[in-house]
Design a protein around this motif. Structure first.
Motif, mmCIF file in Angstrom:
data_model
loop_
_atom_site.group_PDB
_atom_site.id
_atom_site.type_symbol
_atom_site.label_atom_id
_atom_site.label_comp_id
_atom_site.label_asym_id
_atom_site.label_seq_id
_atom_site.Cartn_x
_atom_site.Cartn_y
_atom_site.Cartn_z
ATOM 1 N N TYR A 138 0.829 -1.210 0.000
ATOM 2 C CA TYR A 138 0.000 0.000 0.000
ATOM 3 C C TYR A 138 0.864 1.262 0.000
ATOM 4 C CZ TYR A 138 -4.328 -2.582 0.482
ATOM 5 O OH TYR A 138 -5.386 -3.397 0.236
ATOM 6 N N VAL A 139 1.909 1.221 0.812
ATOM 7 C CA VAL A 139 2.796 2.395 0.858
ATOM 8 C C VAL A 139 3.387 2.660 -0.527
ATOM 9 C CG1 VAL A 139 4.990 3.276 1.737
ATOM 10 C CG2 VAL A 139 3.338 2.250 3.310
ATOM 11 N N SER A 140 3.897 1.599 -1.169
ATOM 12 C CA SER A 140 4.565 1.830 -2.450
ATOM 13 C C SER A 140 3.561 2.255 -3.518
ATOM 14 C CB SER A 140 5.382 0.617 -2.891
ATOM 15 O OG SER A 140 4.633 -0.551 -2.761
ATOM 16 N N GLY A 192 0.769 8.819 -5.907
ATOM 17 C CA GLY A 192 0.820 10.180 -5.370
ATOM 18 C C GLY A 192 2.026 10.935 -5.893
ATOM 19 N N GLY A 193 3.182 10.292 -5.853
ATOM 20 C CA GLY A 193 4.421 10.938 -6.295
ATOM 21 C C GLY A 193 4.369 11.289 -7.771
ATOM 22 N N LEU A 194 3.874 10.350 -8.563
ATOM 23 C CA LEU A 194 3.775 10.571 -10.009
ATOM 24 C C LEU A 194 2.849 11.750 -10.305
ATOM 25 C CD1 LEU A 194 4.618 9.173 -12.765
ATOM 26 C CD2 LEU A 194 2.373 8.117 -12.701
ATOM 27 N N LEU A 195 1.671 11.740 -9.674
ATOM 28 C CA LEU A 195 0.706 12.814 -9.934
ATOM 29 C C LEU A 195 1.242 14.164 -9.460
ATOM 30 C CD1 LEU A 195 -2.715 11.103 -9.112
ATOM 31 C CD2 LEU A 195 -1.713 11.606 -11.358
ATOM 32 N N LEU A 196 1.868 14.154 -8.284
ATOM 33 C CA LEU A 196 2.434 15.406 -7.757
ATOM 34 C C LEU A 196 3.484 15.967 -8.696
ATOM 35 C CD1 LEU A 196 3.013 15.109 -3.903
ATOM 36 C CD2 LEU A 196 1.675 16.810 -5.161
ATOM 37 N N ALA A 214 9.848 -1.768 -4.527
ATOM 38 C CA ALA A 214 11.004 -0.865 -4.545
ATOM 39 C C ALA A 214 10.980 0.001 -5.805
ATOM 40 C CB ALA A 214 12.297 -1.666 -4.470
ATOM 41 N N LEU A 215 10.649 -0.634 -6.936
ATOM 42 C CA LEU A 215 10.597 0.097 -8.205
ATOM 43 C C LEU A 215 9.536 1.205 -8.150
ATOM 44 C CD1 LEU A 215 11.669 0.094 -11.205
ATOM 45 C CD2 LEU A 215 9.603 -1.166 -11.760
ATOM 46 N N LEU A 216 8.391 0.881 -7.565
ATOM 47 C CA LEU A 216 7.307 1.867 -7.488
ATOM 48 C C LEU A 216 7.719 3.064 -6.636
ATOM 49 C CD1 LEU A 216 4.109 -0.366 -7.102
ATOM 50 C CD2 LEU A 216 4.989 0.758 -9.158
#
Lengths: 250, 483
Positions: free
Chosen positions: A20-22, A28-32, A206-208
């Protein structure tokens, strides 16, 4: 409950939590990141000329850039071939993996099943070529940093564990699917107790996590590249820089 | 450095043409071989004149980091390009300065990495932890920046070959803007901008001397043609304001006289301005503020002289900055559309309309080839018009090899503020690809619509022993035009 079972419960909870974290970090990171690109102004029209004269033309240029890498073809034929096969393999591998998250499995995914398995197997060839050229070509060696190697090695390790499961240490698919569908329906169950599957899954996590903060952002970033994603119409109509007035000249 | 130097070993490699392709030899890495070739630092009086700190500011590290942050918020290109480069190396053998010097920091990706490692240090924690090259902005880095961001001509050739169109020029411009912010800039670029504010042009020609030159050229034209062909100055109410590179009035006088003949033949009234007798914009090589301020002079002059149109002369940088006029200081709606206009667009259009009488045989003594100035081709969409002009005025036109022209053109080796004597070794090395491409055609006349190219290429051709005359595109028209 014995110790081993307790330990497994802890590990399972950890893996579910990490999943869930990844996923959260990735989405979230991608959209941000993409929102940040979108928010950042393009003060001057710096389209690389000659360029497309209208929006459909820009769209076509970008689709072309994403699908067949024409600039890379102009630059380096061997690299183009390696990189293109690499990405085509990735596409088929990702397509095939939708079967673990979709129910019922789309017909296209089933139809292309065999091709996708070959893609997974063949993936090693372009991936190892890309790794080889980083080490063997002095100019590429010079610019390669640890993250460049780690990214490739991570992808190779993910592919290798995937193929091991397919050809050698087979994992019980019903368990895998129960686990993955549990994750996406927010009713998680323990993952299969299969070391190679767990390794495969952790590497993907890890990749995510790595994705939004690394060069892997080229995947979405290309759509925000001003030299490519602009219309070649700098002369007309007037193009406005939102912060032009902040720069005062007497 | 200007006295005598030994050519870079990289330039000894063999070049040959096969079919329509120039086979470009790629040198081995020779780390730091070009490190000693740096620009003279700016002078305090010039820095003051262009509103920059006269010396390096005491809190320079802090201010540089803050400026980087500001630029990241203002320029999408910078933000995206620092993030998404995959370090594939497709650009690594595309820059004329790498091909000429073999210095790895002249590979576009490595040049950009000089800024990227600082970006990573302050903005990309995970990459830094995982061993990505990261370095604080320190004395050593500043020195690298000053050296290699002034061995980049901002020509964008790398961006053509990058799968994502990453434009190293944007990175170079950002690095130079950061350096300017803390009081670090080169003598050549700052001197030129200061001269524009003082005298109106890059060469620092005073108004009276400008008028003298124009009168002298009128006499030349009278002797040549027997006609009263004028070069008007500061003429209020003229139809056209011509903003050419000031070098045209001083060094490339054939081009200047060609403009005069052109307007004479068309019966269009035109003028130059002693307030703004310069198209070239060196602010482009320094920071946004000076880019905008130099550009503003053009529209101020146009308003003062009440002209209907502004036409940009044969100058690459002028055009790259000129196309931003509407954004920087527009709207230009007090002028007749379309605007801005480049003289090659204007002339090509006039030729198409049949407004000019031309005798092509006047250029039969030359085999003509065409050098695409980097700014005209890759930033200014100016690829067809100069070629149309040459085809209309010359019988013998040959193109250079396909991989060295149009959007793949090699920079002359002195664009982007590098046309200064102390950079001569790098300039000659960077000019080698163009020299070899030209040699392969056997041309006797190399036409190009750019004052920087016209200043650099004769030196390059002489240095690499290519026997060719360098001149403007309008020079050819001038010879063939029947008045």
């Amino acid at each position: 409950m014995n110790d081993a079972a307790m330990l497994w419960n802890v590990i399972a909870a950890f893996i579910i939590g990490l999943a869930y974290v990844s996923a959260f970090v990735f989405v979230g990171g991608l959209l941000l990141r993409l929102a940040l690109y979108l928010k950042t102004p393009v003060p001057l029209k710096i389209v690389q000329t000659p360029g497309p004269k209208n929006v459909p033309g820009v769209f076509a240029r970008l689709v072309g850039d994403v699908v067949i890498f024409p600039s890379l073809f102009k630059a380096d034929k061997a690299l183009w071939l390696g990189a293109w096969i690499f990405h085509v393999c990735l596409f088929f591998i990702l397509l095939r993996h939708t079967r673990y998250f979709l129910y019922p499995v789309p017909g296209l995914v089933i139809d292309w099943q065999t091709l996708s398995v070959y893609a997974g197997f063949f993936f090693a060839v372009p991936a190892l070529y890309l790794l080889w050229r980083r080490l063997a070509m002095s100019r590429v060696l010079y610019i390669s940093g640890l993250p460049d190697y780690l990214t490739l090695i991570l992808l190779i390790a993910i592919a290798a564990t995937g193929m091991l499961m397919h050809y050698y240490a087979r994992v019980y698919l019903v368990d895998v699917k129960a686990f993955t569908l549990g994750l996406i329906t927010l009713a998680p169950v323990a993952p299969p107790q299969h070391p190679i599957f767990l390794a495969h899954f952790l590497l993907v996590c890890a990749l995510l996590i790595w994705f939004p903060t690394s060069k892997l952002m080229h995947a979405g970033g290309i759509f925000f590249s001003p030299t490519r994603a602009q219309v070649d119409n700098v002369l007309y109509p007037r193009y406005v820089n939102p912060w032009n007035d902040e720069v005062q000249v007497d | 450095m200007t006295e005598k130097w030994t050519d870079f070993p990289a330039t000894a490699l063999t070049w040959e043409k096969r079919n329509d392709t120039l086979r470009i030899p790629v040198p081995e890495l020779d780390e730091g071989i070009a490190a000693a070739v740096t620009c003279y630092p700016s002078k305090a009086k010039d820095m003051q004149a262009i509103a920059l700190p006269t010396e390096r500011v005491p809190d320079w590290q802090h201010r540089a980091i803050r400026k980087l942050q500001q630029l990241l918020e203002r320029y999408r290109a910078l933000r995206v390009y620092l993030d998404i480069c995959v370090q594939c190396g497709a650009c690594s053998d595309k820059c004329q300065f790498y091909l000429g010097t073999g210095d790895p920091n002249n590979m576009p990706v490595a040049r950009a990495n000089l800024l990227r490692k600082v970006y990573r240090y302050y903005h990309r924690p995970l990459e830094k932890i995982l061993g990505g090259e990261a370095e604080a902005f320190n004395e050593r880095v500043l020195h690298e920046w000053y050296t290699y961001f002034y061995q980049c001509s901002e020509c964008r050739r790398c961006s053509v070959f990058c799968p994502y169109g990453i434009d190293t020029a944007e990175i170079t411009m950002a690095a130079r803007e950061i350096m300017a912010e803390i009081g670090v800039a080169t003598k050549y670029v700052t001197e030129v901008v200061a001269k524009v504010y003082e005298r109106g042009n890059n060469l620092g020609i005073p108004g009276p001397a400008w008028i003298d030159n124009c009168q002298f050229l009128e006499e030349e034209l009278k002797n040549e043609t027997g006609k009263d062909i004028r070069l008007p100055v500061d003429e209020v109410g003229a139809e056209v304001l011509l903003v050419m590179p000031s070098a045209d009035n001083f060094a490339n006088t054939d081009t200047m006289m060609a403009y005069a003949k052109l307007f004479y033949a068309l019966g269009i009234s035109w003028t130059t301005s002693t307030y703004c007798n310069e198209g070239g914009n060196f602010g482009l090589f320094l920071n946004y503020r000076n880019l905008k301020k130099v550009n503003k002079r053009i529209l101020d002059a146009a308003r003062a002289l009440k002209v209907k149109r502004v036409i940009w002369g044969e100058c690459g940088h002028a055009w790259r900055a000129g196309i931003y006029t509407n954004t920087l200081n527009g709207p230009m709606d007090f002028l007749d559309p379309p605007h801005p206009v480049h003289i090659c667009q204007f002339t090509a259009e006039m030729i198409k309309r049949g407004a000019l009488k031309i005798d092509k045989t006047a250029n039969d003594d030359h085999i003509v080839t065409y050098h695409d100035p980097c700014n005209a081709a890759r930033a200014g969409s100016l690829l067809e018009e100069p070629r149309e002009m040459i085809r209309a005025t010359c019988n013998k036109f040959v193109e250079m090899p396909a991989n060295t022209i149009r959007e793949k053109t090699f920079c002359c080796g002195a664009g982007g503020g590098l046309l200064t004597d102390e950079l001569m070794p790098v300039r000659m090395a960077g000019g080698k690809p163009r020299a070899e491409a030209c040699r392969s055609t056997g041309a006797t006349y190399l036409a190009t619509p750019c004052a920087i190219c016209k200043a650099q290429l004769p030196e390059v051709m002489k240095h690499w022993k290519v026997n060719v005359k360098v001149g403007g595109v309008h020079d050819l028209l001038s010879r063939a035009l029947i008045l």
